[in-house]
Design an enzyme around this catalytic site. Structure first.
Site, short mmCIF file in Angstrom:
data_model
loop_
_atom_site.label_atom_id
_atom_site.label_comp_id
_atom_site.label_asym_id
_atom_site.label_seq_id
_atom_site.Cartn_x
_atom_site.Cartn_y
_atom_site.Cartn_z
N LYS A 28 0.84 -1.20 0.00
CA LYS A 28 0.00 0.00 0.00
C LYS A 28 0.88 1.26 0.00
CE LYS A 28 -4.56 -1.01 0.41
NZ LYS A 28 -4.59 -2.36 -0.01
N LYS A 80 -1.87 -9.28 -12.33
CA LYS A 80 -2.92 -9.72 -11.42
C LYS A 80 -4.15 -8.79 -11.53
CE LYS A 80 -4.22 -9.88 -6.66
NZ LYS A 80 -4.35 -9.21 -5.47
N LYS A 84 -8.39 -4.04 -8.42
CA LYS A 84 -8.97 -2.72 -8.67
C LYS A 84 -7.89 -1.64 -8.62
CE LYS A 84 -10.88 -2.48 -4.04
NZ LYS A 84 -10.50 -3.85 -3.71
P1 ADP Z 1 -8.26 -6.05 -5.12
O1 ADP Z 1 -6.87 -6.59 -5.43
O2 ADP Z 1 -9.06 -5.82 -6.34
O3 ADP Z 1 -8.19 -4.83 -4.20
P2 ADP Z 1 -8.96 -7.45 -2.74
O4 ADP Z 1 -7.57 -7.29 -2.24
O5 ADP Z 1 -10.06 -6.68 -2.08
O6 ADP Z 1 -8.99 -7.18 -4.32
O7 ADP Z 1 -9.29 -9.01 -2.72
C1 ADP Z 1 -10.35 -9.62 -2.03
C2 ADP Z 1 -10.18 -11.12 -2.13
O8 ADP Z 1 -10.16 -11.55 -3.51
C3 ADP Z 1 -8.84 -11.62 -1.53
O9 ADP Z 1 -9.07 -12.85 -0.83
C4 ADP Z 1 -7.97 -11.82 -2.73
O10 ADP Z 1 -7.00 -12.81 -2.51
C5 ADP Z 1 -8.96 -12.25 -3.82
N1 ADP Z 1 -8.45 -11.77 -5.13
C6 ADP Z 1 -8.46 -10.50 -5.57
N2 ADP Z 1 -7.90 -10.40 -6.80
C7 ADP Z 1 -7.51 -11.65 -7.14
C8 ADP Z 1 -6.87 -12.22 -8.28
N3 ADP Z 1 -6.53 -11.47 -9.32
N4 ADP Z 1 -6.61 -13.53 -8.28
C9 ADP Z 1 -6.97 -14.30 -7.22
N5 ADP Z 1 -7.58 -13.85 -6.11
C10 ADP Z 1 -7.86 -12.54 -6.05
#
Ligand code: ADP
Ligand code: TRP
Length: 317
Positions: free
Chosen positions: A110, A189, A192
Site C-alpha cells: 500500500k 494480477k 482494482k
Molecule cells: P483487489 O486486489 O481488487 O483490491 P482485494 O484485495 O479486495 O482485491 O481481494 C479480495 C479477495 O479476492 C482476496 O481474498 C484476494 O485474494 C482475492 N483476489 C483478488 N484479486 C484476485 C486475483 N486477481 N486472483 C486471485 N484472487 C484474487
C-alpha cells in the site's frame, strides 16, 4: 468445523474476487458452520466517503447472495454490527510487536502504491486477527495475498494464550492450490488498484473482454495457449472439454484471439446471467436484504459475546 471469511467493500467485486475468494467459500458452504462478513471497518483504511461505503457494503451483500451464498447455511453480517471486534483488537494490539506489523507485505505494498501511512493501514492485520479469533474460526478461506495475515493471526492467538491461558484456537488459512492468480485485462494480477478488472456484473464486459491485451502473432500461425490471459480466463469459466478444444484450436493455427475472446464472453454470460437475474430480484427488495444482515448480525454477535466473556475475564477487565 467453523469456517469464516471476510471481504472488504472497497469497490465493485470482480472476476479475481469471484474465483480467488468467493467461489471457495461457496464450495465450503456444505462442509461446516459458516460465517461471512463484510469488512466495512477494514474498508475505511482506503474509503473516505461514508455514502459510498454504505452503498458498497450493500452491493457486496447482494453480490454474494446472487452468486451462491445461502443465508440458511452461512451467517452473513456486517463487521460493524459486531463492534466487539474493536475491543478485542485493542487487547491483541497490546501484545503485538511493532516488528510483526512492519514486516507485512500488504502494508508495504500500500505504501508503494502511494497510500498515506495511517495507523489504520498499519494495524489492519490486528483487526483481521480479532475478526477471526472472536468467532473461534478453524478455517479461513482467503486468496494467496492474505496468507501472511493468517500467520499474524496465529501468532497473536499464541501470544494471547501464552499470556492469559488457552482461550483461542489457532486457525488455518484455506487457499486452494487450484486457485491461481487471476490475470486482468493487461495480463498482471486482476486488481482494482491496477484498473484492469472485469466486474462481476460489468455493463462493459464485452468491451473489456475484447480489449484484453494479447500478443501480435498473426491469426494463421499456431499459438501456445498456456500463459495467455484469454485462455487462462477461459479455463475458469469453461468445461474441461471446452478448454481442451480451445487449446487444440490455438495449437492448430488459423484460430485468432478475437474468436477466443468471443468464446470467453459467451462462457462468462452462461455462468453470470442467471446470477444477474437473481441479483436484480434481490435488489428490488431492500427490506429482505436488511433482514438477512440483521439476522446474521444477531447470530454473529451472540457468538462474539461468548468469546468476549472469557477474554475479559482473562485479561482482568
Ligand atoms: P483487489 O486486489 O481488487 O483490491 P482485494 O484485495 O479486495 O482485491 O481481494 C479480495 C479477495 O479476492 C482476496 O481474498 C484476494 O485474494 C482475492 N483476489 C483478488 N484479486 C484476485 C486475483 N486477481 N486472483 C486471485 N484472487 C484474487
Ligand atoms: N483482508 C481481507 C482482504 O482484503 C479481508 C478480511 C478482513 C478478512 N478480515 C478478515 C478475510 C477475516 C478473512 C478473515 O481480502
Amino acid at each position: 468445523m467453523r469456517i469464516l471469511t471476510g471481504i472488504q467493500p472497497s469497490g465493485k467485486l470482480h472476476w479475481g474476487n469471484y474465483f480467488g475468494a468467493m467461489k471457495s467459500m461457496f464450495d465450503l458452504q456444505e462442509k461446516g458452520e459458516n460465517f461471512m462478513f463484510i469488512a466495512n471497518y477494514h474498508a475505511m483504511t482506503t474509503v473516505r466517503d461514508g455514502k459510498a461505503l454504505r452503498e458498497a457494503t450493500r452491493e457486496v451483500a447482494l453480490d454474494y447472495l446472487a452468486c451462491g451464498l445461502d443465508p440458511e447455511k452461512t451467517i452473513m453480517y456486517r463487521q460493524s454490527d459486531v463492534p466487539e471486534v474493536q475491543e478485542l483488537a485493542w487487547y491483541l494490539s497490546c501484545l503485538t510487536p511493532m516488528g510483526l506489523l512492519e514486516r507485512c507485505h500488504s502494508y508495504k505494498d500500500k505504501m508503494a502504491h502511494g497510500f498515506e501511512a495511517t495507523h489504520g493501514l498499519f494495524a489492519y492485520p490486528v483487526l483481521m486477527a480479532a475478526d477471526i479469533l472472536i468467532m473461534n474460526a478453524d478455517l479461513v478461506p482467503v486468496g494467496k495475498d492474505q496468507k501472511q495475515h493468517l500467520e499474524v493471526t496465529r501468532d497473536l492467538a499464541q501470544k494471547f494464550n501464552n499470556a492469559y491461558g488457552e482461550i483461542f484456537k489457532l486457525p488455518d488459512a484455506y487457499i486452494p492450490e487450484t486457485v491461481a492468480t487471476i490475470p486482468g485485462t493487461d495480463g498482471q494480477k486482476m486488481s482494482k488498484s491496477y484498473h484492469n478488472t472485469i466486474e462481476l456484473f460489468d455493463v462493459s464486459a464485452k468491451k473489456k473482454v475484447m480489449g484484453i491485451q494479447t500478443d501480435s502473432t498473426p491469426m494463421e500461425e499456431p499459438k501456445e495457449p498456456e500463459g495467455n490471459s484469454v485462455y487462462e480466463l477461459y479455463k475458469l469459466f469453461a468445461t474441461p472439454e471446452e478448454v481442451a478444444q480451445m487449446a487444440a484450436n490455438f495449437r492448430a493455427g488459423g484460430y485468432g484471439y478475437g474468436s477466443a475472446k468471443k468464446e470467453l464472453l459467451n462462457a462468462y454470460h452462461r455462468l453470470f446471467d442467471p446470477f444477474k437475474e437473481k441479483r436484480d430480484q434481490l435488489a428490488k427488495d431492500p427490506k429482505s436484504l436488511e433482514d438477512i444482515l440483521q439476522d446474521g448480525a444477531k447470530k454473529a454477535r451472540w457468538s462474539a459475546a461468548k468469546t468476549m466473556e472469557k477474554v475479559r475475564k482473562a485479561v482482568g477487565i
